[in-house]
Design a protein around this motif. Structure first.
Motif, PDB file in Angstrom:
ATOM      1  N   SER A 159      48.300  43.253  31.999  1.00 43.55           N
ATOM      2  CA  SER A 159      47.397  42.257  32.583  1.00 43.55           C
ATOM      3  C   SER A 159      48.150  41.255  33.440  1.00 43.55           C
ATOM      4  CB  SER A 159      46.641  41.526  31.464  1.00 43.55           C
ATOM      5  OG  SER A 159      45.899  42.426  30.672  1.00 43.55           O
TER       6      SER A 159
ATOM      7  N   GLU B 275      41.328  40.654  30.207  1.00 42.99           N
ATOM      8  CA  GLU B 275      41.640  41.208  31.527  1.00 42.99           C
ATOM      9  C   GLU B 275      40.387  41.349  32.370  1.00 42.99           C
ATOM     10  OE1 GLU B 275      41.985  43.791  34.789  1.00 42.99           O
ATOM     11  OE2 GLU B 275      40.842  44.381  33.000  1.00 42.99           O
ATOM     12  N   TYR B 276      39.283  41.772  31.739  1.00 41.82           N
ATOM     13  CA  TYR B 276      38.054  41.962  32.499  1.00 41.82           C
ATOM     14  C   TYR B 276      37.513  40.628  32.994  1.00 41.82           C
ATOM     15  CZ  TYR B 276      33.902  44.505  33.972  1.00 41.82           C
ATOM     16  OH  TYR B 276      32.917  45.085  34.722  1.00 41.82           O
TER      17      TYR B 276
ATOM     18  N   HIS C  83      47.513  40.595  37.460  1.00 37.08           N
ATOM     19  CA  HIS C  83      46.808  39.384  37.865  1.00 37.08           C
ATOM     20  C   HIS C  83      47.683  38.150  38.093  1.00 37.08           C
ATOM     21  CE1 HIS C  83      42.966  41.338  37.258  1.00 37.08           C
ATOM     22  NE2 HIS C  83      43.298  41.662  36.026  1.00 37.08           N
TER      23      HIS C  83
ATOM     24  N   VAL D 141      33.782  45.155  40.247  1.00 41.88           N
ATOM     25  CA  VAL D 141      35.132  45.342  39.696  1.00 41.88           C
ATOM     26  C   VAL D 141      35.304  46.617  38.893  1.00 41.88           C
ATOM     27  CG1 VAL D 141      35.368  42.836  39.576  1.00 41.88           C
ATOM     28  CG2 VAL D 141      34.812  44.094  37.491  1.00 41.88           C
TER      29      VAL D 141
ATOM     30  N   VAL E 261      44.955  50.419  39.068  1.00 42.01           N
ATOM     31  CA  VAL E 261      43.730  49.834  38.507  1.00 42.01           C
ATOM     32  C   VAL E 261      42.463  50.561  38.958  1.00 42.01           C
ATOM     33  CG1 VAL E 261      42.281  47.758  38.436  1.00 42.01           C
ATOM     34  CG2 VAL E 261      44.744  47.571  38.084  1.00 42.01           C
TER      35      VAL E 261
ATOM     36  N   ARG F 161      49.233  47.621  39.695  1.00 40.06           N
ATOM     37  CA  ARG F 161      48.120  47.174  40.541  1.00 40.06           C
ATOM     38  C   ARG F 161      47.485  48.348  41.270  1.00 40.06           C
ATOM     39  NH1 ARG F 161      50.017  41.400  43.346  1.00 40.06           N
ATOM     40  NH2 ARG F 161      49.567  40.107  41.494  1.00 40.06           N
TER      41      ARG F 161
ATOM     42  N   ARG G 115      39.643  39.574  35.856  1.00 39.35           N
ATOM     43  CA  ARG G 115      39.348  40.401  37.034  1.00 39.35           C
ATOM     44  C   ARG G 115      38.043  39.951  37.686  1.00 39.35           C
ATOM     45  NH1 ARG G 115      38.012  46.417  36.379  1.00 39.35           N
ATOM     46  NH2 ARG G 115      39.022  46.091  34.372  1.00 39.35           N
ATOM     47  N   CYS G 116      37.033  39.675  36.867  1.00 39.91           N
ATOM     48  CA  CYS G 116      35.768  39.180  37.416  1.00 39.91           C
ATOM     49  C   CYS G 116      35.956  37.831  38.103  1.00 39.91           C
ATOM     50  CB  CYS G 116      34.726  39.055  36.306  1.00 39.91           C
ATOM     51  SG  CYS G 116      34.085  40.621  35.683  1.00 39.91           S
TER      52      CYS G 116
ATOM     53  N   THR H 266      40.110  52.294  35.964  1.00 43.51           N
ATOM     54  CA  THR H 266      38.821  51.675  35.633  1.00 43.51           C
ATOM     55  C   THR H 266      37.639  52.412  36.243  1.00 43.51           C
ATOM     56  OG1 THR H 266      38.965  50.151  37.521  1.00 43.51           O
ATOM     57  CG2 THR H 266      39.922  49.409  35.442  1.00 43.51           C
TER      58      THR H 266
END
Length: 608
Positions: free
Chosen positions: A409, A364-365, A413, A350, A592, A589, A368-369, A596
Motif C-alpha cells: 500500500s 488501501e481501498y 500510494h 477505481v 494495480v 503501481r 485509492r478512492c 484489481t
C-alpha cells in the motif's frame, strides 16, 4: 400550543430510538432521562419527567450535513399522547464546535397528535449537532415514532447492496443479516444482500438461515467459495453487486462479527443519498466489551511511515460515548470495513479491492478512492459494535499479511522513500527480535521477502501463503499459547516507562547489544499483556507473557543464535529494500490495474 400536520412525503434521514434492541447495550447511548420508561420506539414520561436525546445515537450530526450536503433545514416529527391535563414540552437544541449549547425552538403540546419542529442547518460548518429534549408536566406523556426528515428528494435516489463476508461464524452472520433484513425502513433501501460464506461451518446449515431467506426472498444472494480472506469475500460481494444486468446500487460492506445497530446503516444510506458529491460513508467502531467506548472517532493513514492508526485533527481514541460529545467535525482518511458504504461511482472509477487476503484491503481501498476524488465521512452518530482490538494479540499469523500489505500500500500510494521505509521496517521487526518474539519476526521477515519479490506473490489470493505461514509459526515455541496452569508462577517485575520517541532507536540498539553480550537478567519473569513491550521483555533471559486475549500465556526465551541470524537477515533485506525502492514502487503501481480487475478476481473466484 403548536401542532402542524406532518408531511408524510418527506424523506426519512434518521430515526430517534430510546433504547437498543439488545439489552446489554447501555440505554443512555440513546436517551437520557429521569422518571422515564424507555422502549425501542417509545418513551413514557411520568409527570415531571425530563428526557434528552443529547446522546450518541440521539444526536443529528448537523456539521456533516451542512458541510457535505445542500440541505438548508430538516424537520423533527414525533407522535405524542398526553394524559388528561398533561403538557408535553419539546425543545430543540444545538451545539457548536466548542460544545456550547444554544436553544433553537420550544413547542408545547396537549392531547394527542404529531409534533413538528423545523431545524435550520446553517450554523454548524466547523462543528456541532442538533437534538431535542422532552418534558412532561401535569400528567404522563407517551412519545413515539420520532424521526428527522428532509423536505427534498435525495441527490442520488439509489438503493444499496449489502455485502457480508463470513468464515465459520454462522451464528454471527445470521444475526447481522437479520438485523438488516428485520428493520422495515432499512430493508426498503436494500436491493440485495450478498452473503459470501468462505468457511466449512456453513451459514446455510444454521437454524436461523431459513428465516433470512423468508425475509429477503430473492434479494438474498448466498455464495460459497474457497477461503480468500476478507479481501476475497468482500471483493466477491462487490463483484456480484456490480455485475452486468444488476441494478446500479451503492455497496455497503459489513463484517460478520459485529453487533449491528440497523439505525446506523439507515443513517449512512441517507447521508450518501444526499451528499452533493459521491463519497464513502462509514460507521464508527464501538467496543463489544465496553459497549459505550469508541475505538476511534475517525482515522487516517501515514503510509510514508507504514502507519494506519493515525487520528486526524480533532479525532479522539478510546473515549466514552456517555461522556464525550463529538462536536468537532473530523476529516477521515478512510473507514474500516466493519461497516462502510462505497458509492457505485467510486467502484467504477477505481475497480475492485487488492487481493491481499486479509488486512489493509479496506484501508488501501479507501486511500485509492480518496486519490480518485471520493473522500470519506465517518459519521459520529452511526456506530456498530466490533470485537476489541486490544483483546487480539498481534503475535499471530495475520502479522505476515499486515506487514506485506502495508508495504504494498505504501509503494502504491506514498512517496515511498527507501531510506525511511527501510528504517521503519528495521525498527519494527527489530522490536520483535529484541522482544523475544522470534516466530513473529520470522513471518514478518517473510513478508518483507515477498514484498521484494514483486506482484506475482499475490497470484493465488493468499491461500497457499496462509498454510505456509501457519506451518512456519509452528517451528517457534514462543508462538504457542499455553494454559497458565502449566507454568510455575515466576516473579512479576514492573515495566519501566516507555522511552521517549526520540530515544527509541537508541534503546532498541542498546537492548540488542545487551542480549548479544549476555547481559540479560537470568531466570524467568511474568509479564502482563499490556506490559509486554520489547524494552521490558528484552531485559530478561525468559518471560512468561499473558496473551492479549487473556486466555493463556506464551513463554519467550532468549536464543542468541536465532537472534543473530534474524538480525543479519533483517539488515540484508532492509538494505535491498532501500536500494531498490524506486523499482519496487514502479512494479507495484503498474500491477494495480491487473490485480484489481474483474478478470483477475474471476480467476481467483473460479467464476465461469
Amino acid at each position: 400550543m403548536s401542532d402542524r400536520q406532518p408531511n408524510r412525503t418527506k424523506t426519512l434521514l434518521q430515526r430517534t430510538f430510546f433504547a437498543s434492541e439488545t439489552p446489554r447495550i447501555e440505554p443512555a447511548l440513546y436517551a437520557d432521562g429521569t422518571a422515564v420508561r424507555a422502549e425501542r420506539d417509545r418513551a413514557v414520561l411520568s409527570d415531571g419527567a425530563r428526557l434528552s436525546t443529547d446522546t450518541y445515537f440521539g444526536r443529528f450530526a448537523a456539521t456533516y450535513w451542512q458541510r457535505y450536503t445542500d440541505l438548508a433545514a430538516v424537520t423533527v416529527e414525533l407522535d405524542y399522547d398526553c394524559s388528561d391535563g398533561a403538557t408535553l414540552t419539546v425543545q430543540t437544541r444545538a451545539s457548536d464546535i466548542s460544545g456550547r449549547v444554544r436553544p433553537l425552538s420550544v413547542e408545547r403540546f396537549t392531547g394527542a397528535g404529531t409534533a413538528v419542529m423545523d431545524v435550520r442547518i446553517d450554523r454548524f460548518l466547523d462543528g456541532g449537532a442538533a437534538w431535542f429534549d422532552l418534558a412532561a408536566d401535569g400528567g404522563s406523556v407517551s412519545v413515539s415514532a420520532a424521526r428527522w426528515l428532509a423536505d427534498a428528494a435525495p441527490v442520488r435516489d439509489r438503493r444499496v447492496s449489502v455485502v457480508i463476508c463470513t468464515f465459520n461464524r454462522p451464528d454471527d452472520a445470521v444475526a447481522t443479516v437479520g438485523a438488516v433484513a428485520g428493520d422495515a425502513d432499512l430493508a426498503e433501501r436494500v436491493e440485495a444482500v450478498h452473503l459470501v460464506d468462505q468457511g466449512t461451518a456453513r451459514v446455510s446449515d444454521n437454524p436461523g438461515f431459513a428465516g433470512l431467506a423468508d425475509l429477503l426472498g430473492d434479494r438474498l444472494n448466498y455464495l460459497n467459495q474457497a477461503n480468500l480472506g476478507g479481501s476475497g469475500g468482500f471483493s466477491r460481494g462487490i463483484y456480484e453487486s456490480t455485475a452486468q444486468g444488476r441494478p446500479v446500487t451503492d455497496v455497503l460492506v459489513m463484517d460478520d462479527d459485529i453487533l449491528c445497530e440497523p439505525e446506523s446503516i439507515l443513517r449512512m444510506t441517507s447521508f450518501a443519498q444526499f451528499a452533493r458529491k459521491p463519497m464513502l460513508v462509514g460507521a464508527q467502531m464501538l467496543l463489544l466489551s465496553e459497549t459505550t467506548r469508541i475505538h476511534m472517532t475517525a482515522e487516517t493513514d501515514d503510509l510514508a511511515h507504514l502507519d494506519c492508526t493515525v487520528p486526524p485533527p480533532n479525532a479522539r481514541r478510546g473515549v466514552d460515548a456517555l461522556e464525550f460529545r463529538q462536536d468537532k467535525r473530523v476529516i477521515a482518511g478512510y473507514n474500516a470495513w466493519w461497516s462502510c458504504l462505497i458509492p457505485r461511482e467510486a467502484i467504477d472509477a477505481v475497480g475492485l479491492p487488492m487481493p491481499y487476503f486479509i488486512k489493509w484491503d479496506d484501508i488501501e481501498y479507501g486511500v485509492r478512492c480518496r486519490g480518485a476524488g471520493f473522500p470519506t465521512a465517518t459519521l459520529p452518530n452511526a456506530g456498530v459494535w466490533h470485537a476489541d482490538f486490544h483483546l487480539k494479540d498481534i503475535d499471530d499469523w495475520s502479522s505476515y499479511f499486515g506487514q506485506r500489505n502495508v508495504l504494498i500500500s505504501s509503494a502504491i500510494h506514498s512517496a515511498f522513500d527507501g531510506k525511511t521505509i527501510a528504517a521503519t521496517m528495521a525498527k519494527h521487526i527489530g522490536e520483535s527480535i529484541v522482544g523475544l518474539k522470534y516466530g513473529q519476526a520470522a513471518i514478518e521477515l517473510e513478508a518483507l521477502r515477498d514484498f521484494l519479490a514483486g506482484p506475482y506473490v499475490l497470484a493465488d489470493g493468499g491461500r497457499a501463503k496462509l498454510a505456509e505461514i501457519n506451518a512456519m509459526r509452528r517451528d517457534f515455541d514462543d508462538t504457542r499459547v499455553r494454559p497458565a496452569s502449566e507454568i510455575a508462577d515466576p516473579p512479576v517485575i514492573p515495566s519501566p516507562p516507555a522511552p521517549a520517541p526520540k530515544w527509541e532507536r537508541g534503546v532498541l540498539v542498546k537492548r540488542a547489544a545487551q542480549q548479544i553480550l549476555g547481559r540479560t537478567a537470568p531466570g524467568q519473569i511474568a509479564v502482563g499483556a499490556f506490559d509486554a513491550t520489547w524494552w521490558h521483555v528484552g531485559r530478561f533471559a525468559s518471560a512468561v507473557v499473558t496473551d492479549a486475549s487473556q486466555t493463556g500465556v506464551r513463554v519467550r526465551t532468549y536464543d542468541r543464535a536465532l537472534s543473530l541470524a534474524q538480525g543479519r537477515e533483517l539488515a540484508a533485506l532492509c538494505w535491498e529494500l532501500r536500494k531498490h525502492a524506486p523499482e519496487l514502487q514502479r512494479a507495484w503501481r503498474e500491477a494495480v490495474p491487473q490485480l484489481t480487475s474483474r478478470e483477475n478476481w474471476e480467476r481467483l473466484f473460479a467464476v465461469d
